[in-house]
Motif scaffolding. Structure first.
Motif, PDB file in Angstrom:
ATOM      1  N   GLY A   1      45.485 118.465 -27.447  1.00  0.00           N
ATOM      2  CA  GLY A   1      44.839 117.729 -26.368  1.00  0.00           C
ATOM      3  C   GLY A   1      44.830 118.553 -25.096  1.00  0.00           C
ATOM      4  O   GLY A   1      45.260 119.718 -25.067  1.00  0.00           O
ATOM      5  N   LEU A   2      44.371 117.967 -24.022  1.00  0.00           N
ATOM      6  CA  LEU A   2      44.218 118.675 -22.744  1.00  0.00           C
ATOM      7  C   LEU A   2      45.466 119.425 -22.302  1.00  0.00           C
ATOM      8  O   LEU A   2      45.389 120.551 -21.833  1.00  0.00           O
ATOM      9  CB  LEU A   2      43.805 117.692 -21.648  1.00  0.00           C
ATOM     10  N   ASP A   3      46.634 118.794 -22.429  1.00  0.00           N
ATOM     11  CA  ASP A   3      47.877 119.407 -21.954  1.00  0.00           C
ATOM     12  C   ASP A   3      48.861 119.659 -23.086  1.00  0.00           C
ATOM     13  O   ASP A   3      50.066 119.667 -22.895  1.00  0.00           O
ATOM     14  CB  ASP A   3      48.514 118.543 -20.862  1.00  0.00           C
ATOM     15  N   GLU A   4      48.344 119.873 -24.296  1.00  0.00           N
ATOM     16  CA  GLU A   4      49.186 120.078 -25.462  1.00  0.00           C
ATOM     17  C   GLU A   4      49.091 121.504 -25.992  1.00  0.00           C
ATOM     18  O   GLU A   4      48.153 122.234 -25.681  1.00  0.00           O
ATOM     19  CB  GLU A   4      48.792 119.111 -26.580  1.00  0.00           C
ATOM     20  N   VAL A   5      50.098 121.862 -26.820  1.00  0.00           N
ATOM     21  CA  VAL A   5      50.182 123.191 -27.414  1.00  0.00           C
ATOM     22  C   VAL A   5      50.325 123.033 -28.924  1.00  0.00           C
ATOM     23  O   VAL A   5      51.112 122.216 -29.392  1.00  0.00           O
ATOM     24  CB  VAL A   5      51.407 123.961 -26.853  1.00  0.00           C
ATOM     25  N   LEU A   6      49.556 123.790 -29.693  1.00  0.00           N
ATOM     26  CA  LEU A   6      49.692 123.824 -31.141  1.00  0.00           C
ATOM     27  C   LEU A   6      50.542 125.034 -31.493  1.00  0.00           C
ATOM     28  O   LEU A   6      50.225 126.159 -31.076  1.00  0.00           O
ATOM     29  CB  LEU A   6      48.319 123.917 -31.812  1.00  0.00           C
ATOM     30  N   ILE A   7      51.618 124.802 -32.223  1.00  0.00           N
ATOM     31  CA  ILE A   7      52.576 125.862 -32.562  1.00  0.00           C
ATOM     32  C   ILE A   7      52.670 125.999 -34.072  1.00  0.00           C
ATOM     33  O   ILE A   7      52.790 125.003 -34.784  1.00  0.00           O
ATOM     34  CB  ILE A   7      53.974 125.536 -31.990  1.00  0.00           C
ATOM     35  N   ARG A   8      52.610 127.236 -34.578  1.00  0.00           N
ATOM     36  CA  ARG A   8      52.898 127.506 -35.985  1.00  0.00           C
ATOM     37  C   ARG A   8      54.418 127.551 -36.096  1.00  0.00           C
ATOM     38  O   ARG A   8      55.065 128.462 -35.594  1.00  0.00           O
ATOM     39  CB  ARG A   8      52.287 128.821 -36.455  1.00  0.00           C
ATOM     40  N   VAL A   9      54.986 126.550 -36.731  1.00  0.00           N
ATOM     41  CA  VAL A   9      56.439 126.408 -36.810  1.00  0.00           C
ATOM     42  C   VAL A   9      56.998 127.426 -37.795  1.00  0.00           C
ATOM     43  O   VAL A   9      56.538 127.538 -38.931  1.00  0.00           O
ATOM     44  CB  VAL A   9      56.825 124.976 -37.233  1.00  0.00           C
ATOM     45  N   GLU A  10      57.999 128.179 -37.336  1.00  0.00           N
ATOM     46  CA  GLU A  10      58.668 129.157 -38.200  1.00  0.00           C
ATOM     47  C   GLU A  10      60.046 128.674 -38.626  1.00  0.00           C
ATOM     48  O   GLU A  10      60.527 129.051 -39.688  1.00  0.00           O
ATOM     49  CB  GLU A  10      58.754 130.499 -37.473  1.00  0.00           C
ATOM     50  N   ALA A  11      60.681 127.836 -37.815  1.00  0.00           N
ATOM     51  CA  ALA A  11      61.975 127.252 -38.150  1.00  0.00           C
ATOM     52  C   ALA A  11      62.137 125.960 -37.363  1.00  0.00           C
ATOM     53  O   ALA A  11      61.682 125.853 -36.231  1.00  0.00           O
ATOM     54  CB  ALA A  11      63.115 128.212 -37.801  1.00  0.00           C
TER      55      ALA A  11
END
Length: 94
Positions: free
Chosen positions: A19-29
């Motif tokens: 969303g506007l103020d969100e971050v998508l992270i590829r989770v490693e752990a």
């Protein structure tokens, strides 16, 4: 639904779009901590009500994949340590 760790289902879902103020992270752990168990059991539902389906996990390490347009502190490719909002969860996602 609220329950126990034994009741967890694993499902494929589409990749979320930040969303506007969100971050998508590829989770490693991701870490399983007592709060995750209490959230799932429903002990914290008065403080952190969960919307189901819900992806467990609040503590994670990973790499930023995408950001919303209002995010100015990180950018794709940055490695991060993060804690999600307990009601949002998501650290146990792929």
């Amino acid at each position: 639904a609220y329950g126990a760790l034994d009741d967890i289902r694993i499902e494929d879902v589409s990749e979320p779009v930040p969303g506007l103020d969100e971050v998508l992270i590829r989770v490693e752990a991701a870490a399983l901590n007592p709060m995750d168990n209490k959230l799932l059991a429903g002990y914290l539902k008065d403080f952190f009500p969960l919307a189901f389906p819900y992806t467990l996990g609040t503590d994670l390490v990973g790499t930023v994949v995408a950001t919303g347009p209002l995010v100015a502190t990180v950018r794709p490719g940055d490695r991060v340590i993060a804690r999600t909002d307990p009601a949002s969860g998501g650290a146990f996602a792929e």
